[in-house]
Design a protein around this motif. Structure first.
Motif, PDB file in Angstrom:
ATOM      1  N   GLN A 104      23.583  16.909 -98.759  1.00  0.00           N
ATOM      2  CA  GLN A 104      22.710  17.917 -98.000  1.00  0.00           C
ATOM      3  C   GLN A 104      21.532  17.345 -97.697  1.00  0.00           C
ATOM      4  OE1 GLN A 104      23.164  21.156-100.723  1.00  0.00           O
ATOM      5  NE2 GLN A 104      24.967  22.011 -99.813  1.00  0.00           N
ATOM      6  N   ALA A 105      20.863  16.748 -98.580  1.00  0.00           N
ATOM      7  CA  ALA A 105      19.427  15.926 -98.380  1.00  0.00           C
ATOM      8  C   ALA A 105      19.580  15.125 -97.358  1.00  0.00           C
ATOM      9  CB  ALA A 105      18.969  15.424 -99.941  1.00  0.00           C
TER      10      ALA A 105
ATOM     11  N   LEU B 184      18.340  13.761 -91.776  1.00  0.00           N
ATOM     12  CA  LEU B 184      18.807  13.126 -90.319  1.00  0.00           C
ATOM     13  C   LEU B 184      18.660  14.387 -89.257  1.00  0.00           C
ATOM     14  CD1 LEU B 184      22.195  11.679 -91.224  1.00  0.00           C
ATOM     15  CD2 LEU B 184      20.355  10.526 -90.484  1.00  0.00           C
ATOM     16  N   ARG B 185      18.564  15.637 -89.660  1.00  0.00           N
ATOM     17  CA  ARG B 185      18.239  16.722 -88.609  1.00  0.00           C
ATOM     18  C   ARG B 185      16.845  16.990 -88.403  1.00  0.00           C
ATOM     19  NH1 ARG B 185      22.226  20.595 -87.969  1.00  0.00           N
ATOM     20  NH2 ARG B 185      20.533  22.275 -88.468  1.00  0.00           N
ATOM     21  N   GLY B 186      16.032  16.125 -88.983  1.00  0.00           N
ATOM     22  CA  GLY B 186      14.564  16.451 -88.960  1.00  0.00           C
ATOM     23  C   GLY B 186      13.841  17.484 -89.665  1.00  0.00           C
ATOM     24  N   CYS B 187      14.418  17.875 -90.845  1.00  0.00           N
ATOM     25  CA  CYS B 187      13.932  18.955 -91.433  1.00  0.00           C
ATOM     26  C   CYS B 187      12.895  18.780 -92.373  1.00  0.00           C
ATOM     27  CB  CYS B 187      15.103  19.726 -92.469  1.00  0.00           C
ATOM     28  SG  CYS B 187      16.440  20.372 -91.540  1.00  0.00           S
ATOM     29  N   ALA B 188      11.744  19.570 -92.417  1.00  0.00           N
ATOM     30  CA  ALA B 188      10.761  19.398 -93.698  1.00  0.00           C
ATOM     31  C   ALA B 188      11.307  19.165 -95.092  1.00  0.00           C
ATOM     32  CB  ALA B 188       9.891  20.387 -93.555  1.00  0.00           C
ATOM     33  N   PRO B 189      10.249  18.339 -95.624  1.00  0.00           N
ATOM     34  CA  PRO B 189      11.106  18.120 -97.155  1.00  0.00           C
ATOM     35  C   PRO B 189      10.878  19.453 -97.770  1.00  0.00           C
ATOM     36  CG  PRO B 189       9.541  16.343 -96.435  1.00  0.00           C
ATOM     37  CD  PRO B 189       9.536  17.412 -95.509  1.00  0.00           C
ATOM     38  N   VAL B 190      11.621  19.365 -98.730  1.00  0.00           N
ATOM     39  CA  VAL B 190      11.709  20.823 -99.884  1.00  0.00           C
ATOM     40  C   VAL B 190      10.360  20.672-100.699  1.00  0.00           C
ATOM     41  CG1 VAL B 190      12.884  22.142-101.546  1.00  0.00           C
ATOM     42  CG2 VAL B 190      13.962  21.093 -99.669  1.00  0.00           C
ATOM     43  N   VAL B 191       9.430  21.380-100.841  1.00  0.00           N
ATOM     44  CA  VAL B 191       8.238  21.404-101.457  1.00  0.00           C
ATOM     45  C   VAL B 191       8.462  21.354-103.036  1.00  0.00           C
ATOM     46  CG1 VAL B 191       6.188  22.588-101.959  1.00  0.00           C
ATOM     47  CG2 VAL B 191       7.008  22.659 -99.520  1.00  0.00           C
ATOM     48  N   ALA B 192       9.282  22.271-103.612  1.00  0.00           N
ATOM     49  CA  ALA B 192       9.397  22.415-104.871  1.00  0.00           C
ATOM     50  C   ALA B 192      10.817  21.580-105.206  1.00  0.00           C
ATOM     51  CB  ALA B 192       9.409  23.933-105.348  1.00  0.00           C
ATOM     52  N   ALA B 193      10.766  20.227-105.252  1.00  0.00           N
ATOM     53  CA  ALA B 193      11.921  19.545-105.720  1.00  0.00           C
ATOM     54  C   ALA B 193      11.770  18.826-107.016  1.00  0.00           C
ATOM     55  CB  ALA B 193      11.857  18.178-105.047  1.00  0.00           C
ATOM     56  N   GLN B 194      12.571  19.884-107.866  1.00  0.00           N
ATOM     57  CA  GLN B 194      12.597  19.641-109.377  1.00  0.00           C
ATOM     58  C   GLN B 194      12.808  18.319-109.768  1.00  0.00           C
ATOM     59  OE1 GLN B 194      14.294  22.061-107.558  1.00  0.00           O
ATOM     60  NE2 GLN B 194      13.810  24.132-108.682  1.00  0.00           N
ATOM     61  N   GLU B 195      13.547  17.610-109.148  1.00  0.00           N
ATOM     62  CA  GLU B 195      14.089  16.251-109.532  1.00  0.00           C
ATOM     63  C   GLU B 195      13.214  14.910-109.071  1.00  0.00           C
ATOM     64  OE1 GLU B 195      17.252  19.044-109.384  1.00  0.00           O
ATOM     65  OE2 GLU B 195      16.013  18.256-107.474  1.00  0.00           O
ATOM     66  N   ARG B 196      12.029  15.264-108.438  1.00  0.00           N
ATOM     67  CA  ARG B 196      11.239  14.085-108.047  1.00  0.00           C
ATOM     68  C   ARG B 196      10.294  13.889-109.527  1.00  0.00           C
ATOM     69  NH1 ARG B 196       7.713  14.586-102.992  1.00  0.00           N
ATOM     70  NH2 ARG B 196       7.681  12.380-103.504  1.00  0.00           N
ATOM     71  N   GLY B 197       9.899  12.557-109.400  1.00  0.00           N
ATOM     72  CA  GLY B 197       9.112  12.169-110.634  1.00  0.00           C
ATOM     73  C   GLY B 197       9.423  10.707-110.712  1.00  0.00           C
ATOM     74  N   GLU B 198       9.158  10.071-111.746  1.00  0.00           N
ATOM     75  CA  GLU B 198       9.225   8.736-112.025  1.00  0.00           C
ATOM     76  C   GLU B 198      10.663   8.593-112.654  1.00  0.00           C
ATOM     77  OE1 GLU B 198       7.097   6.261-111.893  1.00  0.00           O
ATOM     78  OE2 GLU B 198       5.783   7.633-111.252  1.00  0.00           O
ATOM     79  N   PRO B 199      11.189   7.295-111.824  1.00  0.00           N
ATOM     80  CA  PRO B 199      12.810   6.958-112.231  1.00  0.00           C
ATOM     81  C   PRO B 199      12.791   6.545-113.662  1.00  0.00           C
ATOM     82  CG  PRO B 199      11.623   5.358-111.082  1.00  0.00           C
ATOM     83  CD  PRO B 199      10.758   6.501-111.002  1.00  0.00           C
ATOM     84  N   VAL B 200      13.986   7.029-114.365  1.00  0.00           N
ATOM     85  CA  VAL B 200      14.191   6.559-115.637  1.00  0.00           C
ATOM     86  C   VAL B 200      14.726   5.198-115.673  1.00  0.00           C
ATOM     87  CG1 VAL B 200      15.474   6.912-117.782  1.00  0.00           C
ATOM     88  CG2 VAL B 200      14.782   8.825-116.297  1.00  0.00           C
ATOM     89  N   VAL B 201      14.131   4.149-116.589  1.00  0.00           N
ATOM     90  CA  VAL B 201      14.693   2.947-116.654  1.00  0.00           C
ATOM     91  C   VAL B 201      15.929   2.827-117.390  1.00  0.00           C
ATOM     92  CG1 VAL B 201      13.857   0.507-117.579  1.00  0.00           C
ATOM     93  CG2 VAL B 201      12.155   2.159-116.571  1.00  0.00           C
ATOM     94  N   ARG B 202      16.867   2.181-116.772  1.00  0.00           N
ATOM     95  CA  ARG B 202      18.188   2.031-117.489  1.00  0.00           C
ATOM     96  C   ARG B 202      18.667   0.665-117.235  1.00  0.00           C
ATOM     97  NH1 ARG B 202      22.194   6.419-115.929  1.00  0.00           N
ATOM     98  NH2 ARG B 202      23.122   6.077-118.134  1.00  0.00           N
ATOM     99  N   ASP B 203      19.682   0.228-118.186  1.00  0.00           N
ATOM    100  CA  ASP B 203      20.394  -1.136-117.697  1.00  0.00           C
ATOM    101  C   ASP B 203      21.190  -0.944-116.321  1.00  0.00           C
ATOM    102  OD1 ASP B 203      23.376  -1.143-118.569  1.00  0.00           O
ATOM    103  OD2 ASP B 203      22.103   0.481-119.773  1.00  0.00           O
TER     104      ASP B 203
END
Length: 359
Positions: free
Chosen positions: A305-306, A311-330
């Motif tokens: 959906q994102a 692609l449809r030119g929609c505005a970003p979702v303001v309250a995006a809970q998943e945003r933040g620093e990526p978790v370092v993994r192998d």
């Protein structure tokens, strides 16, 4: 005494080893140890071919002497390989091997001059047989012990795969056979009896051991060919990730690295695809509708959906809970996560497209 090998068995074994040697010189020669392995196999094939060509003919004595000379060089190559297995410094391998080769060249001349030991009743027999045994079997004993120790060490590694355990086990058994032959020949020499070392004929056990070694050395050739055509595991993972990569990079084309992939191997290409997918996911999180991301299927739908929103030119979702620093993994864990996401992606993309059409 083990009977000699019929030509209809020896010839295919030599032919197989010859094909493996040629393939290795073409495809598997990137490291010093691989080139040394290729040399060893080539000399062994040459020794066997010379012996088979002259056996039973009027040139049998001359070809047998050449067989002995080739055999000495083969032992020198095997000795250098076993030293690396035993932990010798690879940085000095070339200089060390030159020393082994110089000694082997002198010994090869000696054994070709001696040739086949004469009648045991002749005085020269008393020094020829021990000398031949020493030239062939002292280094063989040392290299066999080195390989046995290295194989046992690697078999005890808990992270070794089933395939690696099979290879180490086969090397261990071949080394044990070589050690047995050397010790058995020593017993004959000490008793003043004729020794089969160096052998005057191929034996079934020796031929089988040579076939096992050739088969083990063929495995890197098979792996290289599979990697080049994309049929290895890395290539399969690369193809599985393609639909996910294609759709995500279509939504975020700017994250595609501006580098050609034609010259890259399968591992670098897979790593590049992982990085591009991860960058696209991080960018698309700001367009992802809120929801539970614990389910792979649910997360895949929201990611699809994102991508549709972007692609449809929609505005970003303001309250995006998943945003933040990526978790370092192998990398292995990241690959597993993305492969699960790729498996759920076709259904998620279809669901996201259907939702977009409904709107």
């Amino acid at each position: 005494m083990t009977p000699p090998v019929p030509s209809w068995i020896a010839a295919p074994v030599l032919g197989f080893a010859f094909v493996v040697a040629v393939a290795r010189w073409i495809l598997v020669r990137e490291s010093a140890i691989n080139r040394l392995v290729n040399r060893m196999l080539s000399w062994q094939v040459a020794a066997g071919a010379v012996f088979e060509a002259g056996h039973g003919s009027q040139f049998a004595d001359a070809t047998y002497r050449l067989f002995l000379g080739c055999g000495v060089i083969t032992v020198a190559c095997a000795y250098g390989i076993s030293a690396l297995f035993a932990g010798a410094d690879p940085a000095t391998a070339r200089r060390r091997q030159r020393g082994y080769d110089a000694i082997a060249a002198v010994c090869a001349v000696i054994v070709m001059i001696i040739g086949r030991p004469a009648d045991p009743a002749q005085p020269s027999f008393e020094w020829k047989v021990p000398l031949l045994w020493a030239i062939f079997n002292i280094p063989t004993t040392i290299l066999a012990v080195n390989i046995i120790r290295a194989s046992l060490r690697d078999l005890r590694v808990s992270t070794a795969t089933l395939r690696e355990r099979f290879v180490f086990s086969a090397l261990f058994l071949v080394a044990v056979y070589c050690l047995y032959c050397a010790v058995s020949a020593a017993v004959h020499v000490l008793r003043g009896q004729p020794s089969d070392s160096p052998p005057t004929t191929w034996t079934q056990a020796s031929c089988f051991s040579f076939f096992v070694i050739s088969a083990l050395l063929a495995l890197p050739v098979v792996n290289t060919v599979l990697a080049r055509v994309g049929w290895d595991r890395t290539g399969r993972d690369h193809r599985k990730l393609f639909p996910l990569w294609r759709d995500l990079t279509a939504a975020v084309p700017g994250i595609v690295l501006d580098q050609g992939t034609a010259r890259l191997g399968s591992e670098p290409r897979l790593y590049r695809r992982l990085i591009e997918i991860q960058d696209a996911v991080q960018h698309l999180k700001q367009y992802m509708p809120p929801g539970d991301q614990r389910s792979v299927d649910g997360y895949a739908v929201r990611l699809a959906q994102a991508a549709e929103n972007k692609l449809r030119g929609c505005a970003p979702v303001v309250a995006a809970q998943e945003r933040g620093e990526p978790v370092v993994r192998d990398r292995a864990a990241e690959l597993d996560d993305l492969l699960r996401l790729a498996r759920a992606w076709p259904a998620a993309r279809a669901a996201a497209s259907a939702g977009a059409l409904a709107r």
